[in-house]
Design a protein around this motif. Sequence first.
Motif, PDB file in Angstrom:
ATOM      1  N   THR A   1     -33.038  41.244 -39.412  1.00  0.00           N
ATOM      2  CA  THR A   1     -33.598  40.393 -38.829  1.00  0.00           C
ATOM      3  C   THR A   1     -33.879  39.525 -38.153  1.00  0.00           C
ATOM      4  N   CYS A   2     -35.407  39.498 -38.823  1.00  0.00           N
ATOM      5  CA  CYS A   2     -36.324  37.694 -38.707  1.00  0.00           C
ATOM      6  C   CYS A   2     -35.420  37.248 -39.295  1.00  0.00           C
ATOM      7  N   THR A   3     -34.433  37.490 -40.455  1.00  0.00           N
ATOM      8  CA  THR A   3     -34.655  35.782 -41.481  1.00  0.00           C
ATOM      9  C   THR A   3     -32.780  35.480 -40.007  1.00  0.00           C
ATOM     10  N   GLU A   4     -32.170  35.928 -39.416  1.00  0.00           N
ATOM     11  CA  GLU A   4     -30.907  35.975 -39.222  1.00  0.00           C
ATOM     12  C   GLU A   4     -31.644  34.958 -37.491  1.00  0.00           C
TER      13      GLU A   4
ATOM     14  N   LYS B   1     -50.503  43.024 -12.931  1.00  0.00           N
ATOM     15  CA  LYS B   1     -50.617  44.123 -12.275  1.00  0.00           C
ATOM     16  C   LYS B   1     -49.391  43.998 -10.812  1.00  0.00           C
ATOM     17  N   GLU B   2     -49.477  42.416 -10.946  1.00  0.00           N
ATOM     18  CA  GLU B   2     -47.922  42.796  -9.140  1.00  0.00           C
ATOM     19  C   GLU B   2     -46.853  43.104 -10.357  1.00  0.00           C
ATOM     20  N   LEU B   3     -46.340  42.914 -11.764  1.00  0.00           N
ATOM     21  CA  LEU B   3     -44.971  43.387 -12.334  1.00  0.00           C
ATOM     22  C   LEU B   3     -45.539  45.184 -12.277  1.00  0.00           C
ATOM     23  N   GLY B   4     -46.166  45.534 -12.643  1.00  0.00           N
ATOM     24  CA  GLY B   4     -46.487  46.810 -13.094  1.00  0.00           C
ATOM     25  C   GLY B   4     -46.025  46.861 -14.473  1.00  0.00           C
ATOM     26  N   PRO B   5     -46.492  48.521 -14.652  1.00  0.00           N
ATOM     27  CA  PRO B   5     -46.810  48.898 -16.229  1.00  0.00           C
ATOM     28  C   PRO B   5     -44.912  49.064 -16.434  1.00  0.00           C
ATOM     29  N   GLN B   6     -45.277  48.291 -17.550  1.00  0.00           N
ATOM     30  CA  GLN B   6     -43.548  48.651 -18.152  1.00  0.00           C
ATOM     31  C   GLN B   6     -43.465  49.146 -19.562  1.00  0.00           C
ATOM     32  N   LYS B   7     -42.305  50.226 -19.439  1.00  0.00           N
ATOM     33  CA  LYS B   7     -41.973  50.839 -21.185  1.00  0.00           C
ATOM     34  C   LYS B   7     -41.523  50.248 -22.168  1.00  0.00           C
ATOM     35  N   PRO B   8     -42.448  50.477 -22.813  1.00  0.00           N
ATOM     36  CA  PRO B   8     -42.558  49.869 -24.345  1.00  0.00           C
ATOM     37  C   PRO B   8     -41.447  49.707 -24.784  1.00  0.00           C
ATOM     38  N   CYS B   9     -41.236  48.732 -25.591  1.00  0.00           N
ATOM     39  CA  CYS B   9     -39.651  48.921 -26.180  1.00  0.00           C
ATOM     40  C   CYS B   9     -39.237  49.177 -27.266  1.00  0.00           C
ATOM     41  N   TYR B  10     -38.689  49.481 -28.188  1.00  0.00           N
ATOM     42  CA  TYR B  10     -39.100  49.459 -29.257  1.00  0.00           C
ATOM     43  C   TYR B  10     -37.993  50.144 -30.432  1.00  0.00           C
ATOM     44  N   MET B  11     -37.605  49.266 -31.481  1.00  0.00           N
ATOM     45  CA  MET B  11     -35.718  48.732 -32.025  1.00  0.00           C
ATOM     46  C   MET B  11     -36.250  50.239 -32.429  1.00  0.00           C
ATOM     47  N   ASP B  12     -34.837  50.433 -32.142  1.00  0.00           N
ATOM     48  CA  ASP B  12     -33.894  51.726 -32.647  1.00  0.00           C
ATOM     49  C   ASP B  12     -34.484  51.880 -34.259  1.00  0.00           C
ATOM     50  N   ASP B  13     -34.282  51.655 -35.140  1.00  0.00           N
ATOM     51  CA  ASP B  13     -34.493  51.761 -36.613  1.00  0.00           C
ATOM     52  C   ASP B  13     -35.028  50.347 -37.373  1.00  0.00           C
ATOM     53  N   LEU B  14     -35.725  50.712 -38.131  1.00  0.00           N
ATOM     54  CA  LEU B  14     -36.720  49.414 -38.566  1.00  0.00           C
ATOM     55  C   LEU B  14     -35.988  49.616 -39.813  1.00  0.00           C
ATOM     56  N   GLU B  15     -35.651  47.848 -40.947  1.00  0.00           N
ATOM     57  CA  GLU B  15     -34.791  48.291 -42.128  1.00  0.00           C
ATOM     58  C   GLU B  15     -35.995  48.810 -43.552  1.00  0.00           C
ATOM     59  N   LEU B  16     -37.014  49.078 -43.356  1.00  0.00           N
ATOM     60  CA  LEU B  16     -37.646  49.192 -44.087  1.00  0.00           C
ATOM     61  C   LEU B  16     -38.330  50.162 -44.240  1.00  0.00           C
TER      62      LEU B  16
END
Length: 343
Positions: free
Chosen positions: A91-94, A314-329
Amino acid sequence: MSKQRILVTGAAGFMGSHLVDALVDDGYEVHGVDDMSGGFWRNVNPRSHFTELDLRRKEATKQYVDQVKPQMLFHLAADATEGRSQFTPLTCTERNLMAYLHTLIPAIRHGLRKVVLTSSMSVYGAQTPPFDEDMPTQPEDIYGVSKAAMEEVTHILSQVHGYAYTIVRPHNVYGTRQNIGDPYRNVIGIFINSLLNDKNFYIYGDGEQRRSFTYIDDFTPYMVRAGLDPCCDGQVINIGPCDEVTINHLAELVLSLFYEGQEIPQHIRPQYLPPRPMEVRDAYCTDDKARRLLGYHTTIDLQEGVRRMIAWAKELGPQKPCYMDDLELTTEDTPVTWTKKLI
Ligand SMILES: NC(=O)c1ccc[n+]([C@@H]2O[C@H](COP(=O)([O-])OP(=O)(O)OC[C@H]3O[C@@H](n4cnc5c(N)ncnc54)[C@H](O)[C@@H]3O)[C@@H](O)[C@H]2O)c1
């Protein structure tokens, strides 16, 4: 005289959107592109020409660049998750090297005059800081490898195809519009978002690793200048201050400013985890060249910058952390914050 046509990639992201605003304000015809993987519609400047596109799509990117025919390119689109890149090397290289080539090649065909490549101080690797631009590139991680390759590609193709370029190596830029819901990067954003979610935050290693930080308003004007001032052509320039701090100091600062005038709740205390694989201990740069070529100086210290970012978050409010479904390794060294979604 017609206005210069500038293409900014990563235009809905943190640094890209601030750059677009500055270029639009300066009267340029600005085209922005982003696939929204890390960007936000709220960041898109309505006075720019914006297109949603994944630059990994070679044909679609060629068609897009064929239409825009940029005279100048600021390339910021990236997968900038440095610590994760050992677990997502494809993903990083692409998203870094390949997406860049997909954009650069058709732009060269259409007579590109100048490219500003946003690289990173990760290219210096584990050499002894402060890093200066004369040091060789010796990346220690996959993200740094991709950035070092992008730098080489920029230089080599410029020699053969005749466009000008400037390579900018920023250090830990932070501020408003940063993606604080990204659990893989942006240490200040992660700390603040954890507190907004009333959760503890985590420090990898002993917290004594040293970094320097740049508030976004002390970065964007110099990025513009690096692109537009011919004295920067052919140059590699670090942009960021030399005053480094430890992550422990940063954590204390964020806590004290977030809870300014209040008690810090008992359950909020940083927790320590093993270091992330291949993370260099100390990373900060000299700014002599930026001062000489760009008149670089900072106007917003860390305390003021963090205060501004906290107010915005604080204006924006708390964000839900967005995780990648699957790591490649994965290995047993994969940070537990990611595998157990602790952030
Ligand atoms: N923020 C920092 O501290 C820092 C430090 C050094 C270098 N950089 C570099 O600066 C640039 C901007 O970083 P940022 O902090 O603003 O990150 P960011 O994630 O906010 O911005 C990057 C943008 O690129 C977009 N993008 C990713 N892959 C894409 C693709 N395939 N096609 C189209 N768009 C794509 C994302 O959606 C995002 O909006 C990056 O190149 C990063 O490597 C950032």
